[in-house]
Write a protein that holds these residues in place. Structure first.
Motif, PDB file in Angstrom:
ATOM      1  N   SER A 181       0.824  -1.211   0.000  1.00  0.00           N
ATOM      2  CA  SER A 181       0.000   0.000   0.000  1.00  0.00           C
ATOM      3  C   SER A 181       0.860   1.263   0.000  1.00  0.00           C
ATOM      4  CB  SER A 181      -0.943  -0.001   1.216  1.00  0.00           C
ATOM      5  OG  SER A 181      -0.189   0.112   2.408  1.00  0.00           O
ATOM      6  N   LYS A 182       2.083   1.139   0.501  1.00  0.00           N
ATOM      7  CA  LYS A 182       2.953   2.326   0.575  1.00  0.00           C
ATOM      8  C   LYS A 182       3.828   2.501  -0.661  1.00  0.00           C
ATOM      9  CE  LYS A 182       3.226   2.611   5.600  1.00  0.00           C
ATOM     10  NZ  LYS A 182       3.798   1.809   6.691  1.00  0.00           N
ATOM     11  N   ILE A 183       4.230   1.389  -1.324  1.00  0.00           N
ATOM     12  CA  ILE A 183       5.200   1.574  -2.412  1.00  0.00           C
ATOM     13  C   ILE A 183       4.628   1.273  -3.798  1.00  0.00           C
ATOM     14  CG2 ILE A 183       7.158   1.101  -0.862  1.00  0.00           C
ATOM     15  CD1 ILE A 183       7.565  -1.535  -2.414  1.00  0.00           C
ATOM     16  N   ALA A 184       3.354   0.943  -3.864  1.00  0.00           N
ATOM     17  CA  ALA A 184       2.778   0.617  -5.173  1.00  0.00           C
ATOM     18  C   ALA A 184       2.991   1.756  -6.181  1.00  0.00           C
ATOM     19  CB  ALA A 184       1.290   0.301  -5.025  1.00  0.00           C
ATOM     20  N   ASP A 185       2.705   2.975  -5.780  1.00  0.00           N
ATOM     21  CA  ASP A 185       2.842   4.104  -6.708  1.00  0.00           C
ATOM     22  C   ASP A 185       4.297   4.304  -7.132  1.00  0.00           C
ATOM     23  OD1 ASP A 185       0.160   4.543  -6.571  1.00  0.00           O
ATOM     24  OD2 ASP A 185       0.292   6.174  -5.097  1.00  0.00           O
ATOM     25  N   ARG A 186       5.188   4.115  -6.170  1.00  0.00           N
ATOM     26  CA  ARG A 186       6.608   4.295  -6.469  1.00  0.00           C
ATOM     27  C   ARG A 186       7.078   3.242  -7.477  1.00  0.00           C
ATOM     28  NH1 ARG A 186      10.794   3.841  -2.632  1.00  0.00           N
ATOM     29  NH2 ARG A 186       9.275   3.611  -0.969  1.00  0.00           N
ATOM     30  N   ILE A 187       6.559   2.013  -7.350  1.00  0.00           N
ATOM     31  CA  ILE A 187       6.939   0.975  -8.311  1.00  0.00           C
ATOM     32  C   ILE A 187       6.405   1.336  -9.703  1.00  0.00           C
ATOM     33  CG2 ILE A 187       6.634  -1.455  -8.974  1.00  0.00           C
ATOM     34  CD1 ILE A 187       6.579  -2.152  -5.986  1.00  0.00           C
ATOM     35  N   VAL A 188       5.172   1.811  -9.760  1.00  0.00           N
ATOM     36  CA  VAL A 188       4.587   2.196 -11.053  1.00  0.00           C
ATOM     37  C   VAL A 188       5.447   3.268 -11.732  1.00  0.00           C
ATOM     38  CG1 VAL A 188       2.607   3.284 -12.174  1.00  0.00           C
ATOM     39  CG2 VAL A 188       2.239   1.572 -10.376  1.00  0.00           C
ATOM     40  N   ASP A 189       5.867   4.268 -10.959  1.00  0.00           N
ATOM     41  CA  ASP A 189       6.687   5.350 -11.523  1.00  0.00           C
ATOM     42  C   ASP A 189       8.056   4.835 -11.971  1.00  0.00           C
ATOM     43  OD1 ASP A 189       4.605   7.013 -10.932  1.00  0.00           O
ATOM     44  OD2 ASP A 189       5.526   7.890  -9.141  1.00  0.00           O
ATOM     45  N   THR A 190       8.662   4.008 -11.113  1.00  0.00           N
ATOM     46  CA  THR A 190       9.989   3.466 -11.428  1.00  0.00           C
ATOM     47  C   THR A 190       9.927   2.626 -12.691  1.00  0.00           C
ATOM     48  OG1 THR A 190      10.503   3.373  -9.067  1.00  0.00           O
ATOM     49  CG2 THR A 190      11.875   2.028 -10.536  1.00  0.00           C
ATOM     50  N   ARG A 191       8.866   1.820 -12.777  1.00  0.00           N
ATOM     51  CA  ARG A 191       8.681   0.948 -13.932  1.00  0.00           C
ATOM     52  C   ARG A 191       8.527   1.764 -15.221  1.00  0.00           C
ATOM     53  NH1 ARG A 191       5.301  -1.696 -17.217  1.00  0.00           N
ATOM     54  NH2 ARG A 191       5.616  -3.949 -17.427  1.00  0.00           N
ATOM     55  N   ALA A 192       7.714   2.812 -15.142  1.00  0.00           N
ATOM     56  CA  ALA A 192       7.469   3.641 -16.327  1.00  0.00           C
ATOM     57  C   ALA A 192       8.754   4.338 -16.783  1.00  0.00           C
ATOM     58  CB  ALA A 192       6.376   4.671 -16.025  1.00  0.00           C
ATOM     59  N   ALA A 193       9.509   4.844 -15.813  1.00  0.00           N
ATOM     60  CA  ALA A 193      10.754   5.550 -16.154  1.00  0.00           C
ATOM     61  C   ALA A 193      11.768   4.590 -16.775  1.00  0.00           C
ATOM     62  CB  ALA A 193      11.337   6.204 -14.902  1.00  0.00           C
ATOM     63  N   ALA A 194      11.865   3.373 -16.204  1.00  0.00           N
ATOM     64  CA  ALA A 194      12.833   2.398 -16.715  1.00  0.00           C
ATOM     65  C   ALA A 194      12.435   1.945 -18.123  1.00  0.00           C
ATOM     66  CB  ALA A 194      12.916   1.194 -15.775  1.00  0.00           C
ATOM     67  N   ARG A 195      11.157   1.783 -18.330  1.00  0.00           N
ATOM     68  CA  ARG A 195      10.677   1.357 -19.647  1.00  0.00           C
ATOM     69  C   ARG A 195      10.975   2.430 -20.688  1.00  0.00           C
ATOM     70  NH1 ARG A 195       4.620  -0.429 -21.628  1.00  0.00           N
ATOM     71  NH2 ARG A 195       5.415  -1.391 -23.522  1.00  0.00           N
ATOM     72  N   GLU A 196      10.782   3.659 -20.295  1.00  0.00           N
ATOM     73  CA  GLU A 196      11.079   4.806 -21.165  1.00  0.00           C
ATOM     74  C   GLU A 196      12.569   4.824 -21.528  1.00  0.00           C
ATOM     75  OE1 GLU A 196       8.919   7.080 -22.252  1.00  0.00           O
ATOM     76  OE2 GLU A 196      10.461   8.321 -23.259  1.00  0.00           O
ATOM     77  N   GLU A 197      13.389   4.602 -20.498  1.00  0.00           N
ATOM     78  CA  GLU A 197      14.840   4.686 -20.706  1.00  0.00           C
ATOM     79  C   GLU A 197      15.353   3.574 -21.619  1.00  0.00           C
ATOM     80  OE1 GLU A 197      18.982   4.258 -18.176  1.00  0.00           O
ATOM     81  OE2 GLU A 197      17.092   4.386 -17.077  1.00  0.00           O
ATOM     82  N   HIS A 198      14.875   2.326 -21.398  1.00  0.00           N
ATOM     83  CA  HIS A 198      15.424   1.177 -22.126  1.00  0.00           C
ATOM     84  C   HIS A 198      14.617   0.824 -23.371  1.00  0.00           C
ATOM     85  CE1 HIS A 198      18.329   0.329 -18.984  1.00  0.00           C
ATOM     86  NE2 HIS A 198      17.372   0.436 -18.087  1.00  0.00           N
TER      87      HIS A 198
END
Lengths: 247, 247
Positions: free
Chosen positions: B216-233
């Motif tokens: 419940s605390k890190i779900a949003d952070r994972i979504v953001d991290t995932r999106a940024a990494a996908r964008e980068e690679h």
């Protein structure tokens, strides 16, 4: 600083070791191997066979005596917890005697340390160690590869479970495929319905046995085959996958 | 007689290849690699990197164009079946052109051919071939190893599922641990309750990303991290494990 590497070695076939695992075994300062007594000497020998093939100039390899679990007097989980404490203590003593408090210790873990194995939980009981886990081939993978089947139905879920849990709860709802591990009591006997089974023992090894078919028709044959093989070898490791049949 | 070996190669790290898989690649007469277009060039390159490390004098290595799945016009399963037919046809043509009807063809399969992968089903569409499956490291194993956690709770069952199935059916009853694969839509967002997540992307590779904690605390952070990494690679492969928290 002490480092402990928990290294998955697969189910005994040296070909299933990864290059990463081989390198870790080669670079370790000490490799400790559980001695489970004469009855399971085969298993200890198979670890040594893997070392002979891949790390012929292995560093120090030392046996440690594996304590027996007290299965009688306590609730299941308490008994397991005490047992893990006892194993952790023996690891500490063995490492202190043969290595001291600096260097890298390798443990060769059957299959993969993540799957129905306690080495991670035992290692976490040690003080001042850095734990590293290296994956190894599981019996599930070898079972599917040997039968040439996918684990999952197309897009469907899979439940991995134990004989004990299967007997207690029955078939997990909304699941089409189950894989059962740690089942010394051939619990597939408790299942009914249109089911197919893929069974395997000594997976990936020269004495591998495979059976598959309609569960209701071959269940007894598997039980007999399993008992005979266990008698012959003194031990058995087997696994099976059961899938609901498309009608 | 034509033999096809479906060889699990793990998630891109050459260290996760098994000795058996290396030997099979070395001995193959032809290795065919899917070309999924420029966007996924990284994935094709990673296969070639593994060959460079382990089979520098590889036999004939040939790309084949990967057909696109028609996701629009049909029911999901029909669309998949047509797509598998199309791939099988391209395999046949590629093999006929570069090898003929005698010899051994190797396919390098991401992860393990048994786990949410269709190469076994596609290979079964070919006539007059002998299929052999070699297991490879799965993202599940690399996720658990990287986080240093067991897959299962002590003696408990585990459900392996997809994002689609999780969104459709919710948390599987009587399960304490789930692992979710093929989830491009971060479906953990649909879950509620006291849950912990262990998430990982590019597992086993230098750019590996790991996150863990209270869902419940890190779900949003994972979504953001995932999106940024996908964008980068330009692509991402990620997996996660969620466990009910002991209270």
């Amino acid at each position: 600083m002490l480092r402990i590497k928990l290294i998955g070695i697969g189910m005994g076939n040296p070909g299933h070791l990864t290059f990463e695992a081989r390198d870790a075994l080669q670079e370790a300062d000490l490799i400790i191997i559980p001695d489970k007594g004469a009855q399971k000497q085969d298993l200890a020998d198979m670890r040594r066979d893997i070392l002979d093939v891949h790390v012929p100039h292995a560093p120090k390899v030392v046996d440690f005596p594996m304590p027996k679990r007290d299965a009688k007097t306590k609730a299941y989980l308490d008994g397991v917890s005490d047992w893990h404490d006892a194993i952790a203590q023996i690891w500490s003593q063995t490492i202190a005697t043969h290595l001291g408090d600096h260097g890298t210790v390798a443990l060769m873990v059957w299959g993969d340390p993540m799957l129905y194995d306690s080495t991670i939980r035992i290692a976490e009981r040690l003080d001042n160690v850095r734990i590293e886990v290296l994956p190894g081939m599981t019996s599930i993978q070898l079972l599917c590869a040997a039968h040439g089947i996918p684990l999952n139905g197309l897009g469907n879920a899979v439940t991995i479970t134990t004989g004990r849990t299967l007997r207690t709860y029955g078939w997990p709802p909304e699941t089409e495929t189950i894989v059962v591990l740690l089942d010394g009591e051939t619990s597939f006997h408790t299942l009914e319905g249109a089911l197919d089974i893929w069974w395997g023992a000594y997976l990936g090894m020269p004495n591998q046995i495979l059976m598959q078919g309609d569960l209701s028709k071959i269940a007894d044959r598997i039980v007999d085959t399993r008992a005979a093989a266990r008698e012959e070898h003194g031990w058995i490791m087997d696994t099976y996958l059961i899938r609901k049949r498309d009608i």
